[in-house]
Design a protein around this motif. Structure first.
Motif, PDB file in Angstrom:
ATOM      1  N   ARG A  22      44.646 -39.487  18.875  1.00 36.85           N
ATOM      2  CA  ARG A  22      45.807 -38.873  19.511  1.00 36.85           C
ATOM      3  C   ARG A  22      47.054 -39.019  18.644  1.00 36.85           C
ATOM      4  N   GLY A  23      47.064 -40.057  17.844  1.00 41.48           N
ATOM      5  CA  GLY A  23      48.195 -40.271  16.954  1.00 41.48           C
ATOM      6  C   GLY A  23      48.103 -39.503  15.654  1.00 41.48           C
ATOM      7  N   GLY A  24      47.039 -38.656  15.512  1.00 36.76           N
ATOM      8  CA  GLY A  24      46.901 -37.835  14.324  1.00 36.76           C
ATOM      9  C   GLY A  24      46.254 -38.531  13.144  1.00 36.76           C
ATOM     10  N   LYS A  25      45.585 -39.661  13.393  1.00 41.27           N
ATOM     11  CA  LYS A  25      44.974 -40.435  12.312  1.00 41.27           C
ATOM     12  C   LYS A  25      43.484 -40.109  12.213  1.00 41.27           C
ATOM     13  N   CYS A  26      43.014 -39.872  10.989  1.00 35.23           N
ATOM     14  CA  CYS A  26      41.597 -39.540  10.769  1.00 35.23           C
ATOM     15  C   CYS A  26      40.726 -40.775  10.966  1.00 35.23           C
ATOM     16  N   TYR A  27      39.590 -40.598  11.657  1.00 38.89           N
ATOM     17  CA  TYR A  27      38.617 -41.679  11.779  1.00 38.89           C
ATOM     18  C   TYR A  27      37.204 -41.114  11.639  1.00 38.89           C
ATOM     19  N   PHE A  28      36.248 -42.012  11.406  1.00 33.40           N
ATOM     20  CA  PHE A  28      34.839 -41.656  11.216  1.00 33.40           C
ATOM     21  C   PHE A  28      34.070 -41.979  12.483  1.00 33.40           C
ATOM     22  N   LYS A  29      33.159 -41.077  12.865  1.00 38.51           N
ATOM     23  CA  LYS A  29      32.287 -41.363  14.004  1.00 38.51           C
ATOM     24  C   LYS A  29      30.888 -40.846  13.736  1.00 38.51           C
ATOM     25  N   ALA A  30      29.919 -41.553  14.273  1.00 41.71           N
ATOM     26  CA  ALA A  30      28.513 -41.181  14.116  1.00 41.71           C
ATOM     27  C   ALA A  30      27.697 -42.008  15.092  1.00 41.71           C
ATOM     28  N   LEU A  31      26.430 -41.721  15.161  1.00 43.19           N
ATOM     29  CA  LEU A  31      25.469 -42.624  15.777  1.00 43.19           C
ATOM     30  C   LEU A  31      24.734 -43.318  14.644  1.00 43.19           C
ATOM     31  N   ILE A  32      24.516 -44.613  14.778  1.00 48.11           N
ATOM     32  CA  ILE A  32      23.632 -45.289  13.841  1.00 48.11           C
ATOM     33  C   ILE A  32      22.299 -45.504  14.549  1.00 48.11           C
ATOM     34  N   ARG A  33      21.238 -45.346  13.799  1.00 43.27           N
ATOM     35  CA  ARG A  33      19.910 -45.321  14.410  1.00 43.27           C
ATOM     36  C   ARG A  33      18.928 -46.078  13.545  1.00 43.27           C
ATOM     37  N   ASP A  34      17.984 -46.739  14.205  1.00 41.63           N
ATOM     38  CA  ASP A  34      16.784 -47.224  13.542  1.00 41.63           C
ATOM     39  C   ASP A  34      15.606 -46.897  14.447  1.00 41.63           C
ATOM     40  N   ALA A  35      14.454 -47.455  14.167  1.00 46.63           N
ATOM     41  CA  ALA A  35      13.260 -47.109  14.931  1.00 46.63           C
ATOM     42  C   ALA A  35      13.326 -47.549  16.383  1.00 46.63           C
ATOM     43  N   THR A  36      14.282 -48.436  16.720  1.00 44.80           N
ATOM     44  CA  THR A  36      14.342 -48.987  18.078  1.00 44.80           C
ATOM     45  C   THR A  36      15.365 -48.303  18.965  1.00 44.80           C
ATOM     46  N   GLY A  37      16.281 -47.528  18.399  1.00 47.22           N
ATOM     47  CA  GLY A  37      17.298 -46.897  19.232  1.00 47.22           C
ATOM     48  C   GLY A  37      18.503 -46.458  18.430  1.00 47.22           C
ATOM     49  N   GLU A  38      19.585 -46.122  19.134  1.00 51.92           N
ATOM     50  CA  GLU A  38      20.791 -45.672  18.471  1.00 51.92           C
ATOM     51  C   GLU A  38      22.008 -46.147  19.249  1.00 51.92           C
ATOM     52  N   ALA A  39      23.140 -46.216  18.543  1.00 54.95           N
ATOM     53  CA  ALA A  39      24.389 -46.653  19.163  1.00 54.95           C
ATOM     54  C   ALA A  39      25.547 -45.955  18.472  1.00 54.95           C
ATOM     55  N   ALA A  40      26.617 -45.744  19.218  1.00 49.08           N
ATOM     56  CA  ALA A  40      27.805 -45.111  18.659  1.00 49.08           C
ATOM     57  C   ALA A  40      28.480 -46.044  17.665  1.00 49.08           C
ATOM     58  N   ALA A  41      29.042 -45.452  16.607  1.00 44.57           N
ATOM     59  CA  ALA A  41      29.781 -46.224  15.604  1.00 44.57           C
ATOM     60  C   ALA A  41      31.080 -45.503  15.285  1.00 44.57           C
ATOM     61  N   ASP A 100      10.943 -47.669   3.801  1.00 42.59           N
ATOM     62  CA  ASP A 100      12.038 -48.020   4.706  1.00 42.59           C
ATOM     63  C   ASP A 100      12.090 -47.112   5.930  1.00 42.59           C
ATOM     64  N   LEU A 101      11.573 -45.882   5.797  1.00 49.69           N
ATOM     65  CA  LEU A 101      11.692 -44.922   6.889  1.00 49.69           C
ATOM     66  C   LEU A 101      10.990 -45.388   8.155  1.00 49.69           C
ATOM     67  N   VAL A 102       9.954 -46.184   8.003  1.00 52.54           N
ATOM     68  CA  VAL A 102       9.209 -46.668   9.166  1.00 52.54           C
ATOM     69  C   VAL A 102      10.120 -47.445  10.106  1.00 52.54           C
ATOM     70  N   SER A 103      11.033 -48.236   9.531  1.00 48.54           N
ATOM     71  CA  SER A 103      11.921 -49.045  10.367  1.00 48.54           C
ATOM     72  C   SER A 103      13.231 -48.348  10.697  1.00 48.54           C
ATOM     73  N   LEU A 104      13.556 -47.269   9.963  1.00 48.98           N
ATOM     74  CA  LEU A 104      14.855 -46.624  10.137  1.00 48.98           C
ATOM     75  C   LEU A 104      14.816 -45.370  10.991  1.00 48.98           C
ATOM     76  N   LEU A 105      13.652 -44.809  11.240  1.00 48.08           N
ATOM     77  CA  LEU A 105      13.553 -43.598  12.046  1.00 48.08           C
ATOM     78  C   LEU A 105      12.714 -43.868  13.286  1.00 48.08           C
ATOM     79  N   PRO A 106      13.164 -43.393  14.430  1.00 45.66           N
ATOM     80  CA  PRO A 106      12.354 -43.561  15.646  1.00 45.66           C
ATOM     81  C   PRO A 106      11.076 -42.734  15.551  1.00 45.66           C
ATOM     82  N   THR A 107      10.025 -43.240  16.135  1.00 46.67           N
ATOM     83  CA  THR A 107       8.708 -42.610  16.057  1.00 46.67           C
ATOM     84  C   THR A 107       8.096 -42.556  17.449  1.00 46.67           C
ATOM     85  N   THR A 108       7.328 -41.524  17.714  1.00 46.84           N
ATOM     86  CA  THR A 108       6.662 -41.417  19.003  1.00 46.84           C
ATOM     87  C   THR A 108       5.845 -42.672  19.301  1.00 46.84           C
ATOM     88  N   ARG A 109       5.810 -43.055  20.552  1.00 44.66           N
ATOM     89  CA  ARG A 109       4.997 -44.184  20.982  1.00 44.66           C
ATOM     90  C   ARG A 109       3.572 -43.753  21.330  1.00 44.66           C
TER      91      ARG A 109
END
Length: 340
Positions: A33-52, A100-109
């Motif tokens: 709201r103050g006009g300042k640039c910020y970064f946003k994303a979801l971070i994810r691994d094989a277990t889930g994701e969270a806002a960052a 590394d992808l095995v632990s960094l990407l979610p996979t079907t159960r």
């Protein structure tokens, strides 16, 4: 700063320090709201994701940070609107190995081989020999089927995990197989093959080796149109190999399912569903996708005392989801009753 042992997203606790490598989902910049640039994303691994969020960020750095789809992030977990949010001190794009992808990407159960077998069995149960020949033109295309077995169904909406496309398709076809006896006026072969093909173009629309993103084909063509193009080619191949030629009308009706299955023009459909089978496919697709989205959003298997009762607004559902099951109020993991 030395990297700490990787903490699974599923195990993040408020106040925890985080320093590790994660997949980035939808990295972008925004303005406060103050006009300042910020970064946003979801971070994810094989277990889930969270806002960052990184509240101090130069927009010119976005390409470098997000180029590989993976980043080392350093920060701390805070609670925001009842959900974990990682406030970042540092973020740096990194290259990762195939291992590394095995632990960094979610996979079907679910079991990929069993799901693919289930899809194949239903396709071979179709009555019309020309439709079976057309299905075989796809099933014997091993590079296409290898991609089909491993592709996600989306980047971050529904079935956004390795094997997600196969899981979604398998679920739809089995739902249809159970429901079609209630609608004997519908052509079972057209519905089953339409469901098998409806999202197959996502095998080239999406990439998953560097996280879940859209390819150039996905950006410029899209899976609806790509699927309709493939269908024209595969129908000709099936006719040559089997000697059984489907009529142009059948091919057109199947193509119509592919280009209309999003249901509404504003949702990406090229045409509104205009056959009973197309209506059935579009509605069933929407039912399965949104039900899966809601199940994963509420994550009842991970609920415990202190969790927010409602999720954040989920744009694809246009709603905040109520998380508890009122007939099963005891958290199966923590063994405590949910607080209101």
């Amino acid at each position: 700063m030395n990297s700490q042992p990787h903490i699974n997203v599923r195990d993040l606790k408020v106040g925890a320090f985080i320093d590790g490598i994660y997949s980035l989902v939808n990295p972008q910049t925004a303005v406060t709201r103050g006009g300042k640039c910020y970064f946003k994303a979801l971070i994810r691994d094989a277990t889930g994701e969270a806002a960052a969020r990184k509240w101090t960020f130069e927009e010119s750095n976005l390409q470098e940070v997000s180029a590989t789809g993976y980043a080392r992030v350093v920060g701390r977990v805070e609670l925001y609107n009842g959900q974990n949010q990682i406030v970042l001190d540092q973020i740096q794009g990194v290259e990762v190995s195939a291992e590394d992808l095995v632990s960094l990407l979610p996979t079907t159960r679910k079991n990929i081989a069993e799901m693919f077998s289930g899809v194949s069995t239903l396709l071979h149960s179709m009555n019309d020999p020309g439709m079976r020949a057309l299905a075989d033109a796809y099933l014997t295309d091993e590079p296409m089927m290898a991609a089909f077995r491993h592709a996600p169904a989306a980047t971050n909406v529904h079935h956004a995990w390795i094997g997600g496309l196969l899981e979604h398709t398998n679920q739809l076809m089995h739902l249809a197989d159970r429901m079609l006896p209630l609608y004997p006026e519908l052509n079972r072969d057209i519905v089953l093959l339409g469901l098998f093909l409806h999202d197959l173009g996502k095998t080239v629309e999406l990439e998953w080796e560097k996280g879940f993103n859209y390819t150039m084909d996905g950006q410029l063509i899209g899976h609806l149109v790509r699927g309709a193009i493939w269908l024209q080619l595969k129908a000709a191949m099936a006719a040559r190999s089997s000697g059984i030629r489907l009529s142009n009308e059948v091919v057109t009706v199947l193509q119509h399912i592919l280009i209309s299955h999003h249901g509404q023009l504003e949702h990406g459909a090229a045409k509104l569903p205009s056959t009973p089978e197309a209506i059935f496919v579009a509605l069933l697709d929407n039912l399965e996708a949104k039900t899966t989205i809601s199940i994963h959003a509420v994550a009842r298997e991970r609920l415990h005392a202190g969790n927010a009762e409602f999720t954040e607004r989920i744009w694809s559902l246009d709603s905040r989801m109520y998380r508890p099951d009122p007939l099963n109020p005891v958290d199966s993991q923590a063994g405590v009753e949910l607080q209101s």
